[in-house]
Design a protein around this motif. Structure first.
Motif, PDB file in Angstrom:
ATOM      1  N   VAL A 390       8.189 -12.583 -42.448  1.00 16.81           N
ATOM      2  CA  VAL A 390       9.014 -11.380 -42.361  1.00 16.81           C
ATOM      3  C   VAL A 390       8.078 -10.178 -42.326  1.00 16.81           C
ATOM      4  O   VAL A 390       7.090 -10.129 -43.061  1.00 16.81           O
ATOM      5  N   THR A 391       8.359  -9.235 -41.429  1.00 17.01           N
ATOM      6  CA  THR A 391       7.532  -8.042 -41.257  1.00 17.01           C
ATOM      7  C   THR A 391       8.440  -6.825 -41.228  1.00 17.01           C
ATOM      8  O   THR A 391       9.444  -6.812 -40.504  1.00 17.01           O
ATOM      9  N   THR A 392       8.059  -5.800 -41.997  1.00 11.42           N
ATOM     10  CA  THR A 392       8.890  -4.599 -42.053  1.00 11.42           C
ATOM     11  C   THR A 392       8.032  -3.371 -42.300  1.00 11.42           C
ATOM     12  O   THR A 392       7.039  -3.443 -43.030  1.00 11.42           O
ATOM     13  N   PRO A 393       8.370  -2.227 -41.694  1.00 14.61           N
ATOM     14  CA  PRO A 393       7.651  -0.990 -41.991  1.00 14.61           C
ATOM     15  C   PRO A 393       8.181  -0.366 -43.284  1.00 14.61           C
ATOM     16  O   PRO A 393       9.366  -0.477 -43.612  1.00 14.61           O
ATOM     17  N   VAL A 394       7.280   0.278 -44.016  1.00  9.72           N
ATOM     18  CA  VAL A 394       7.648   0.942 -45.267  1.00  9.72           C
ATOM     19  C   VAL A 394       7.012   2.326 -45.277  1.00  9.72           C
ATOM     20  O   VAL A 394       5.821   2.473 -44.980  1.00  9.72           O
ATOM     21  N   HIS A 395       7.793   3.339 -45.572  1.00 10.08           N
ATOM     22  CA  HIS A 395       7.285   4.695 -45.681  1.00 10.08           C
ATOM     23  C   HIS A 395       7.134   5.012 -47.172  1.00 10.08           C
ATOM     24  O   HIS A 395       8.103   5.274 -47.873  1.00 10.08           O
ATOM     25  N   LEU A 396       5.893   4.943 -47.623  1.00  6.42           N
ATOM     26  CA  LEU A 396       5.621   5.128 -49.044  1.00  6.42           C
ATOM     27  C   LEU A 396       4.320   5.893 -49.186  1.00  6.42           C
ATOM     28  O   LEU A 396       3.255   5.387 -48.809  1.00  6.42           O
ATOM     29  N   GLY A 397       4.399   7.120 -49.694  1.00  2.37           N
ATOM     30  CA  GLY A 397       3.195   7.918 -49.858  1.00  2.37           C
ATOM     31  C   GLY A 397       2.677   8.381 -48.511  1.00  2.37           C
ATOM     32  O   GLY A 397       3.392   8.404 -47.503  1.00  2.37           O
ATOM     33  N   PRO A 398       1.400   8.720 -48.443  1.00  2.00           N
ATOM     34  CA  PRO A 398       0.830   9.196 -47.177  1.00  2.00           C
ATOM     35  C   PRO A 398       0.743   8.075 -46.154  1.00  2.00           C
ATOM     36  O   PRO A 398       0.511   6.914 -46.480  1.00  2.00           O
ATOM     37  N   GLY A 399       0.940   8.424 -44.895  1.00  3.04           N
ATOM     38  CA  GLY A 399       0.837   7.441 -43.836  1.00  3.04           C
ATOM     39  C   GLY A 399       2.021   6.494 -43.788  1.00  3.04           C
ATOM     40  O   GLY A 399       3.072   6.734 -44.378  1.00  3.04           O
ATOM     41  N   THR A 400       1.842   5.383 -43.093  1.00  2.00           N
ATOM     42  CA  THR A 400       2.887   4.361 -42.963  1.00  2.00           C
ATOM     43  C   THR A 400       2.311   2.998 -43.323  1.00  2.00           C
ATOM     44  O   THR A 400       1.132   2.728 -43.131  1.00  2.00           O
ATOM     45  N   HIS A 401       3.161   2.135 -43.836  1.00  2.00           N
ATOM     46  CA  HIS A 401       2.783   0.777 -44.214  1.00  2.00           C
ATOM     47  C   HIS A 401       3.585  -0.220 -43.385  1.00  2.00           C
ATOM     48  O   HIS A 401       4.769  -0.001 -43.097  1.00  2.00           O
ATOM     49  N   GLN A 402       2.951  -1.311 -43.018  1.00  2.00           N
ATOM     50  CA  GLN A 402       3.639  -2.436 -42.411  1.00  2.00           C
ATOM     51  C   GLN A 402       3.389  -3.650 -43.285  1.00  2.00           C
ATOM     52  O   GLN A 402       2.276  -4.182 -43.332  1.00  2.00           O
ATOM     53  N   LEU A 403       4.424  -4.068 -43.994  1.00  2.00           N
ATOM     54  CA  LEU A 403       4.316  -5.177 -44.935  1.00  2.00           C
ATOM     55  C   LEU A 403       4.760  -6.469 -44.262  1.00  2.00           C
ATOM     56  O   LEU A 403       5.733  -6.483 -43.495  1.00  2.00           O
ATOM     57  N   SER A 404       4.061  -7.538 -44.557  1.00  2.00           N
ATOM     58  CA  SER A 404       4.447  -8.843 -44.029  1.00  2.00           C
ATOM     59  C   SER A 404       4.188  -9.908 -45.085  1.00  2.00           C
ATOM     60  O   SER A 404       3.295  -9.774 -45.929  1.00  2.00           O
ATOM     61  N   ALA A 405       4.987 -10.948 -45.034  1.00  2.00           N
ATOM     62  CA  ALA A 405       4.839 -12.090 -45.934  1.00  2.00           C
ATOM     63  C   ALA A 405       5.332 -13.326 -45.207  1.00  2.00           C
ATOM     64  O   ALA A 405       6.159 -13.236 -44.284  1.00  2.00           O
ATOM     65  N   GLY A 406       4.816 -14.490 -45.605  1.00  2.00           N
ATOM     66  CA  GLY A 406       5.243 -15.692 -44.911  1.00  2.00           C
ATOM     67  C   GLY A 406       4.773 -16.960 -45.593  1.00  2.00           C
ATOM     68  O   GLY A 406       4.104 -16.926 -46.628  1.00  2.00           O
ATOM     69  N   PHE A 407       5.130 -18.092 -44.984  1.00  2.00           N
ATOM     70  CA  PHE A 407       4.776 -19.401 -45.537  1.00  2.00           C
ATOM     71  C   PHE A 407       4.448 -20.358 -44.395  1.00  2.00           C
ATOM     72  O   PHE A 407       4.784 -20.117 -43.227  1.00  2.00           O
ATOM     73  N   ASN A 408       3.811 -21.458 -44.736  1.00  2.00           N
ATOM     74  CA  ASN A 408       3.582 -22.559 -43.798  1.00  2.00           C
ATOM     75  C   ASN A 408       3.583 -23.868 -44.574  1.00  2.00           C
ATOM     76  O   ASN A 408       3.093 -23.937 -45.703  1.00  2.00           O
ATOM     77  N   VAL A 409       4.146 -24.895 -43.973  1.00  2.00           N
ATOM     78  CA  VAL A 409       4.171 -26.240 -44.548  1.00  2.00           C
ATOM     79  C   VAL A 409       3.907 -27.228 -43.416  1.00  2.00           C
ATOM     80  O   VAL A 409       4.435 -27.070 -42.310  1.00  2.00           O
TER      81      VAL A 409
END
Length: 784
Positions: A390-409
């Motif tokens: 899952v990938t999502t942009p986050v506006h937190l503090g200065p600049g911009t963040h793109q957060l991602s997390a995931g799994f593999n099996v």
């Protein structure tokens, strides 16, 4: 706020967007994983739009009118294709991706199609046009000096490395390759088993336009050693809509027939033949504009007669081989506002049979081999995998963040059954020096389960600074332990735009396990008997050698990689770069002889191997126009291991592990290729040049014992210059293209075999390799 999609509605990441106002002021942005971009504080009015991304046609000449307040716009980029009609659309040149922190190189579909590599019908051959990739004398690929199995190979996002060996053995038509990208440093946390690097292959799904293509549909005849079907590599592609605007397919099918003559062997026993075929079917279904399904099915089949025939190994020692491989995948992509969800499943399996020509002993001569190969082999491998993110942009503090997390099996299983005969090592006078037989069960079965997860943040702090940090953890059931892998990287943009970029990074990377290496523990034991100079009296043996696991388990192999890179645009058409890479391996697996002073004994699998790789690469790419381009790269490198020996059943050195260069070490390598129109007769000229230091090899004696240090001598330097000329012509309302290619035009001797037995009278004699050859390729381009 804006959105950029491709022709099938899939968001395009890392596209460069430029808006230019009436007063000449420019505004720049780059799309995120969801294809979105944002430009703030734009005044109302008209703007000229330019959008570029490598592998797509340039979008230019569009006018956009912005109204006061928020504006939502959507643009469509089209993947670069060979155009039949003379439409003034120019493919984007290589640009600096300001958001991408990785150390990478890419081949586009145009590069794969037009670079005149030695065997242009084989994708693996096209990949050597990248400075990070070399091919050894056994036709195995090595990325950034690593062992073949230490790289993660991806096909449209799924792992396709061989479940048995970890190598890239899957085949599909080169015409189905949309892009091939290799990453060797500063890799993101999303990649699970990227050990020494990553090779990612992308294929098309089809679109609303019906397309058909074919290459070399007419067979060739070879009159060497009689009349035979010659080298013939027909390829066919077909794609189009199943339901326009929503459902598409793409199918590529190829056949490879190779007929080879080894002139050093006697007539009537000097030919080998290979039949191979593959089919790749891709489907894309847009359930909605926010949800897309991708599916694929790949099937490979190959049959070889006289496999292994070369200047030193006669027909009697060869194999008849049959291989089958199947791969199927399904991926679901879902966008909820700015958030992208990815979920995928895949499964693949393979079957390999190798049958020798008879049951006579396999004879190791001082200047080659004779008899029948000692091993009949049946192998099976399979893998089932699931990935999600899952990938999502986050506006937190200065600049911009793109957060991602995931799994593999993933679950892997290998099995093998073998029948092994006798090996005899002979002296120069023909007397028997050493006799090898095998005992015990020869049906090893091994399985492994892999699981991992990651989190990552890409922080665009300002227009001059991009930081990426993440951590992943991976677990293997075989080692029974988890590995934490922090990874950090960043881009410094000194001019605040895409004219220059300094990239730095460091990370820990999990090295994938080679199951066939481990499976030797569950295989047979080797029995060796040594004879006096008459070859009749036993002086030692039989002594037993066997492979074992340590009682206290093994740690997970890993690499730590540090890298730095600089990219600089000179004007709009030239891109220069410099990359430094330092990679250190820890806890690598290698079998260690527990009593190296004596033949026989226990070879214990230990996790002490430390591989080292250092490289500096300098490159330049110049794109004058769509039909004129040039690329050159020079790499100075060193690939070294402190445990250089890889003992295996039938090829055991009774010696202590020693350090030395790996067998594909090439300290100096120069690579250049390109194309230019001839401006007469409508010809297109292409070339490919590779120079590198000759690979190292080890020296043995008549008892097949190691002499001196491993890999202590080298082949001659390798030089290969290929030239091609292509002419497009009309025939019955269609356009075809014929290319004549001269391979190794200088006829430089590039041997791939050597007499490495120091007791042979012709010790150090080189043979084999590709000589000068002329090839013709005819391909269908399309309607006039």
């Amino acid at each position: 706020m804006g959105l950029i999609l491709d022709e099938n509605g899939v968001p395009v990441r890392s596209a460069q967007v430029q808006l230019q106002g009436a007063g000449g002021q420019s505004f720049h942005a780059e799309t995120d994983e969801a294809g979105r971009f944002e430009l703030k504080n734009l005044p109302p009015g008209e703007f000229k739009v330019e959008i570029r991304k490598t592998g797509f046609f340039l979008l230019t000449g569009r006018t956009l009118t912005l109204e006061p307040g928020p504006n939502e716009v959507t643009f469509t980029l089209t993947h670069a294709e060979e155009l039949v009609q003379q439409v003034q659309v120019v493919a984007s040149p290589d640009d600096i991706d300001t958001q991408d922190t990785s150390q990478s190189s890419t081949l586009t579909s145009r590069d794969v199609r037009d670079i005149p590599v030695p065997s242009s019908h084989v994708l693996q051959q096209s990949l050597i046009a990248l400075p990070e990739i070399v091919e050894d004398n056994q036709n195995n690929l090595h990325i950034a000096g690593a062992r073949t199995a230490e790289t993660e190979y991806l096909l449209d996002g799924f792992e396709v490395g061989d479940p048995l060996s970890g190598a890239l053995t899957s085949r599909f038509s080169v015409d189905a390759t949309r892009a091939a990208q290799v990453e060797t440093g500063r890799l993101g946390a999303a990649y699970a088993h990227s050990g020494a690097g990553l090779l990612s292959l992308e294929t098309p799904d089809g679109d609303d336009r019906w397309r058909f293509g074919t290459v070399d549909p007419i067979p060739a005849i070879n009159i060497q050693e009689g009349t035979h079907l010659g080298n013939w590599y027909p390829r066919f592609t077909f794609s189009g809509p199943i339901r326009r605007g929503r459902f598409w397919f793409s199918d590529s099918f190829s056949i490879q027939h190779t007929f080879a003559v080894v002139t050093q062997q006697p007539a009537g026993a000097n030919t080998s033949e290979e039949w191979a075929g593959d089919n790749l079917l891709r489907l894309q279904y847009n359930i909605s504009p926010k949800q897309i399904l991708h599916a694929s099915f790949l099937y490979n089949r190959k049959h070889d007669t006289n496999l292994g025939l070369d200047a030193l190994d006669p027909q009697s020692t060869t194999l008849t081989a049959d291989e089958r491989r199947a791969f199927v995948s399904l991926k679901d992509q879902l966008w909820l506002r700015d958030t992208l969800f990815d979920l995928g499943f895949a499964a693949d399996g393979e079957l390999i049979d190798q049958i020798p020509q008879g049951t006579e002993p396999y004879l190791l001569l001082v200047d080659g081999t004779s008899g029948n190969y000692f091993q009949r082999l049946h192998q099976r491998g399979r893998r089932v995998q699931s990935v999600g993110s899952v990938t999502t942009p986050v506006h937190l503090g200065p600049g911009t963040h793109q957060l991602s997390a995931g799994f593999n099996v993933a679950a892997l299983r290998t099995s093998q059954s073998a029948e092994r005969g006798e090996i005899e090592a002979l002296r120069a006078d023909g007397t028997l020096a050493r006799e090898t037989t095998f005992a015990g069960a020869a049906s090893p079965v091994l399985s492994n389960t892999q699981a991992g997860g990651f989190v990552q943040d890409t922080w665009t702090l300002s227009k001059r600074l991009v930081l990426q940090g993440g951590v992943r953890t991976d677990w293997d059931s075989f080692t029974g332990s988890g590995l934490a892998e922090p990874r950090v990287s960043g881009n410094i943009l000194p001019f605040g735009d895409d004219r220059a970029k300094l990239s730095l990074g460091w990370g820990i990377y999990d090295a994938p396990l080679n199951l066939m290496q481990i499976a030797q523990v569950y295989d047979q034991q080797q029995l060796d008997t040594f004879y006096d100079p008459t070859g009749k009296i036993v002086i030692l043996g039989p002594v037993e050698s066997r492979f074992e696991l340590p009682a206290n388990g093994l740690q997970q192999p890993r690499f730590t990689t540090s890298s730095a890179g600089w990219q600089q645009k000179i004007g709009r058409k030239t891109l220069v770069g410099a990359e430094l890479l330092a990679r250190n391996g820890y806890h690598g697996f290698a079998y260690v002889d527990q009593q190296p002073a004596l033949p026989g004994g226990i070879f214990l699998l230990e996790d002490h191997r430390k591989d080292r790789y250092r490289a500096a690469t300098f490159s330049v790419r110049y794109n004058l126009a769509a039909d004129t381009g040039f690329y050159a790269a020079y790499t100075r490198s060193r690939a070294h291991s402190d445990e250089d020996l890889d003992p295996a059943l039938g090829s055991i050195f009774y010696a202590a592990q020693q350090s030395g260069p790996v067998a594909w070490d090439a300290p100096n390598r120069l690579l250049t290729w390109g194309w230019i129109p001839a401006h007469f007769w409508g010809l297109q000229l292409t070339y490919f040049l590779e120079y590198r230091t000759g690979y190292p090899f080890s020296v043995v004696n008549f008892q097949q014992e190691l002499v001196g240090l491993p890999e202590s001598m080298r082949y001659p330097d390798y030089v290969n210059l290929n030239l091609g000329v292509e002419k497009k012509f009309g025939f019955h309302g269609y356009i075809w293209a014929a290319r004549l290619e001269e391979v190794n035009i200088t006829d430089h001797k590039n041997p791939n075999t050597v007499v490495n037995n120091i007791d042979a009278p012709n010790f150090g004699t080189f043979a084999g390799g590709q000589g000068r050859a002329l090839t013709l390729r005819v391909r269908f381009v399309g309607k006039k």
